[in-house]
Write a protein that holds these residues in place. Structure first.
Motif, short mmCIF file in Angstrom:
data_model
loop_
_atom_site.label_atom_id
_atom_site.label_comp_id
_atom_site.label_asym_id
_atom_site.label_seq_id
_atom_site.Cartn_x
_atom_site.Cartn_y
_atom_site.Cartn_z
N LEU A 176 0.62 -1.39 0.04
CA LEU A 176 -0.25 -0.42 -0.52
C LEU A 176 0.87 1.78 0.05
O LEU A 176 0.66 2.18 -0.36
N SER A 177 1.79 1.11 0.73
CA SER A 177 2.73 2.08 0.77
C SER A 177 3.41 2.86 -0.38
O SER A 177 3.95 3.79 -1.08
N SER A 178 3.70 1.78 -1.41
CA SER A 178 4.34 1.68 -2.56
C SER A 178 2.70 2.01 -3.59
O SER A 178 3.38 3.97 -4.12
N LEU A 179 2.53 1.66 -3.66
CA LEU A 179 1.05 2.30 -4.73
C LEU A 179 0.32 3.60 -4.28
O LEU A 179 0.17 4.00 -5.07
N ARG A 187 4.39 1.88 12.16
CA ARG A 187 5.68 2.13 12.67
C ARG A 187 6.42 2.62 10.73
O ARG A 187 7.64 4.22 10.98
N ASN A 188 6.15 1.98 10.35
CA ASN A 188 7.04 3.00 9.16
C ASN A 188 6.20 3.79 7.37
O ASN A 188 6.91 4.05 6.80
N ASP A 189 5.49 4.22 7.91
CA ASP A 189 4.31 5.05 7.01
C ASP A 189 3.80 5.79 7.52
O ASP A 189 2.67 5.58 8.92
N ASP A 190 3.67 6.82 7.61
CA ASP A 190 3.19 7.94 8.39
C ASP A 190 1.76 9.13 7.14
O ASP A 190 1.12 9.45 7.90
N ALA A 191 1.86 8.45 6.20
CA ALA A 191 0.85 8.99 5.28
C ALA A 191 -0.37 8.63 5.00
O ALA A 191 -1.22 9.15 4.28
#
Length: 300
Positions: free
Chosen positions: A118-121, A150-154
């Motif tokens: 999801l972060s990548s997309l 932990r790795n993604d705040d967006a």
């Protein structure tokens, strides 16, 4: 960012998009309460964890997914193992947006794991459509969602049951279901009338090198996704079916992470796993089918 800063950032993002949420217990509307929790109109409260996710499971749940598996998937994403597939998914979402013209795009990753897909997309689609894109990831595994937060705040991250999703009817423009179980009745409820469901499933040669070693004298060496495609077609109007196949070269460390990431190794004896790693497999086949569908009941 400090944990308190992460919590505040996530609470503000949830407040901005609180209309997406619905109480999984009573189906009431949800508001962010004092930047610390989600509170429904009937008083059901779901606290934000300090890592920035919210646990909205209504009953405790055990899964086969553990930290080692999620660590493996994160490593494989960083090794671009899924990159061609993710690039194609971002193109499909961007093509949909070019027709739909939404000022804000909401993506739900149903079965998000540790969040790297999801972060990548979300990043790829945002660059392509030049519009606001919000990703919401849910998974029944607390361990996976914790890693994602932990790795993604967006994006927004929730521990939740796919059978009782804590979101309002029609909340999402795009639902992603990548190598994960489905709940088509919930997908139908959660998808906007003009939205699309994108499901990724293995095709017959996915990880064929591993399958041939794990299942040397077993009929599981052969894989077919026909039943999965048929079920999708019965549940949604199938707009597109596409196969994407490529090979990835891996070093021994990456191969070990892949072996522990895949369900092919679940239940395998240590000796079996060791045999696979000793085969010195340097190139692995990725073979996926991408299914794109829309709600059947919409009259156009």
């Amino acid at each position: 960012m400090t944990k308190s800063g992460k919590l505040l950032t996530r609470a503000r993002l949830m407040e901005q998009y609180e209309a997406l949420f619905e109480c999984p217990l009573c189906y009431g509307e949800i508001k962010v309460d004092e930047g610390k929790s989600l509170l429904c109109t009937n008083g059901h409260r779901f606290d934000l964890a300090k890592q920035g996710y919210v646990n909205m499971l209504t009953t405790p749940s055990k899964t086969k997914y553990d930290k080692r598996m999620f660590d493996g998937r994160k490593v494989m994403n960083e090794a671009d193992f899924f990159e061609p597939m993710l690039n194609r998914l971002s193109e499909i979402v961007s093509q949909w947006q070019a027709v739909a013209h939404k000022p804000k795009v909401t993506l739900l990753d149903a079965g998000c794991g540790e969040g790297s897909h999801l972060s990548s997309l979300q990043e790829k689609v945002g660059r392509q459509v030049q519009e606001d894109v919000l990703g919401v990831g849910i998974d029944i595994s607390k361990e996976g969602v914790l890693m994602a937060a932990r790795n993604d705040d967006a994006n927004l991250w929730c521990v939740a049951d796919l059978a009782k999703c804590p979101f309002a009817d029609g909340a999402f423009h795009v639902i992603l279901n990548i190598l994960s179980p489905s709940n088509y009745s919930e997908f139908d409820r959660l998808l906007s009338d003009d939205g699309v469901l994108i499901k990724v499933i293995p095709d017959r040669n996915y990880l064929t090198e591993l399958r041939s070693v794990f299942y040397q004298e077993d009929d599981r060496r052969e894989y077919s996704n026909e039943q999965t495609v048929e079920l999708f077609d019965r549940s949604f109007e199938l707009l597109e079916q596409e196969r994407i196949r490529y090979s990835v070269r891996l070093n021994p460390v990456q191969l070990e992470h892949l072996v522990h990431m895949t369900p092919l190794s679940w239940g395998a004896a240590d000796e079996q796993v060791r045999k696979v790693l000793e085969h010195d497999l340097q190139e692995i086949t990725c073979d996926f089918t991408i299914l794109v569908g829309r709600k059947k009941e919409i009259i156009r």
